[in-house]
Enzyme design. Structure first.
Site, PDB file in Angstrom:
ATOM      1  CD  GLU A   1       5.192  -7.406   4.649  1.00 59.60           C
ATOM      2  OE1 GLU A   1       5.424  -6.370   3.985  1.00 59.60           O
ATOM      3  OE2 GLU A   1       4.257  -7.489   5.485  1.00 59.60           O
TER       4      GLU A   1
ATOM      5  CG  HIS B   1       1.825  -5.160   4.792  1.00 60.84           C
ATOM      6  ND1 HIS B   1       2.709  -5.374   5.829  1.00 60.84           N
ATOM      7  CD2 HIS B   1       0.766  -4.520   5.323  1.00 60.84           C
ATOM      8  CE1 HIS B   1       2.208  -4.876   6.941  1.00 60.84           C
ATOM      9  NE2 HIS B   1       1.021  -4.353   6.674  1.00 60.84           N
TER      10      HIS B   1
ATOM     11  CB  CYS C   1       2.685  -1.481   7.487  1.00 54.56           C
ATOM     12  SG  CYS C   1       0.939  -1.321   7.961  1.00 54.56           S
TER      13      CYS C   1
END
Ligand code: MN
Length: 231
Positions: free
Chosen positions: A209, A207, A107
């Site tokens: 994660e 993202h 990001c």
């Protein structure tokens, strides 16, 4: 054990600035079998070198906007710039690149990576509806098309995947030494890779994660940690 340097963000606290980083970034690294180390900001090259001596790879995490002056523009739509973080990350990327230390950028990470390689950013996406939720708790997703000649394609094995999207800025002009390898339907760059075959550099605008339950995110973190291991 493979060690990964994780760059946190910061925010203002009632008693002064605080470091902050989502557990999910740290968990993504740990789940891939590496030891995450969270790094403090510094403007000293000697300290940057000492920090990078400790690790085998560098994770650039999400966060607020990069100050537009860093890429020679006046700020038009920039929120919450953090000059200390900008300066630290630019030094870290420069030194990691010199050492060919594997870099995984998420990001804001893909954005500062591009700026560090001499590129520029779109300060605000006009097709923002596709890329940024209207409310913070909302989750939005869109498809990306992946270049079949890319590492990302080799890792994921598909030319279209669905990713989350929490950004209002994006890469404009690509920095030298990077190539774009995935795009949203409006043309927004969603992933880049380094052009140096001896240096693992992967940046994603989404993202992973926040997708650790799914296979794609785990594949990306594992590829990064493997590259760090193979140095
Ligand atoms: Mn997006």
């Amino acid at each position: 054990m493979v060690r990964i340097g994780v760059i946190p963000g910061s925010r203002r606290g009632s008693h002064g600035p605080l470091y902050e980083v989502g557990f999910s970034y740290v968990d993504g690294v740990a789940q891939a079998g590496a030891l995450p180390l969270i790094f403090p900001f510094t403007r000293s090259l000697a300290r940057v070198e000492a920090l990078l001596d400790l690790v085998d790879g560098l994770l650039l995490t999400g966060g607020g906007d990069i100050a537009a002056l860093v890429y020679n523009q006046d700020p038009v739509r920039v929120w919450g710039p953090d000059p200390e973080r900008d300066a630290f990350e630019l030094l870290m990327i420069q030194e990691a690149r010199r050492r060919r230390l594997p870099i995984f950028a998420i990001c804001r990470g893909i954005q500062i990576l591009n700026v560090a390689y001499g590129g520029t950013l779109i300060q605000h996406l006009e097709t923002g509806q596709q890329h940024a939720p209207r409310r913070q708790e909302e989750a939005i997703y869109h498809r990306i098309s992946i270049d079949p000649e890319s590492l990302l394609y080799r890792l994921l094995g598909r030319d279209t995947v669905v990713v989350n999207s929490y950004h209002h800025q994006a890469i404009h002009h690509l920095g030298e030494g990077l190539r774009d390898v995935a795009w949203a339907s409006d043309g927004t760059i969603e992933a880049v890779e380094g052009t140096d075959p001896d240096h693992f550099v992967l940046g994603v605008q989404f993202h992973p994660e926040r997708m650790l339950d799914g296979p794609e995110a785990r594949i990306l973190f594992q590829a990064f940690v493997q590259a760090a291991q193979g140095r």
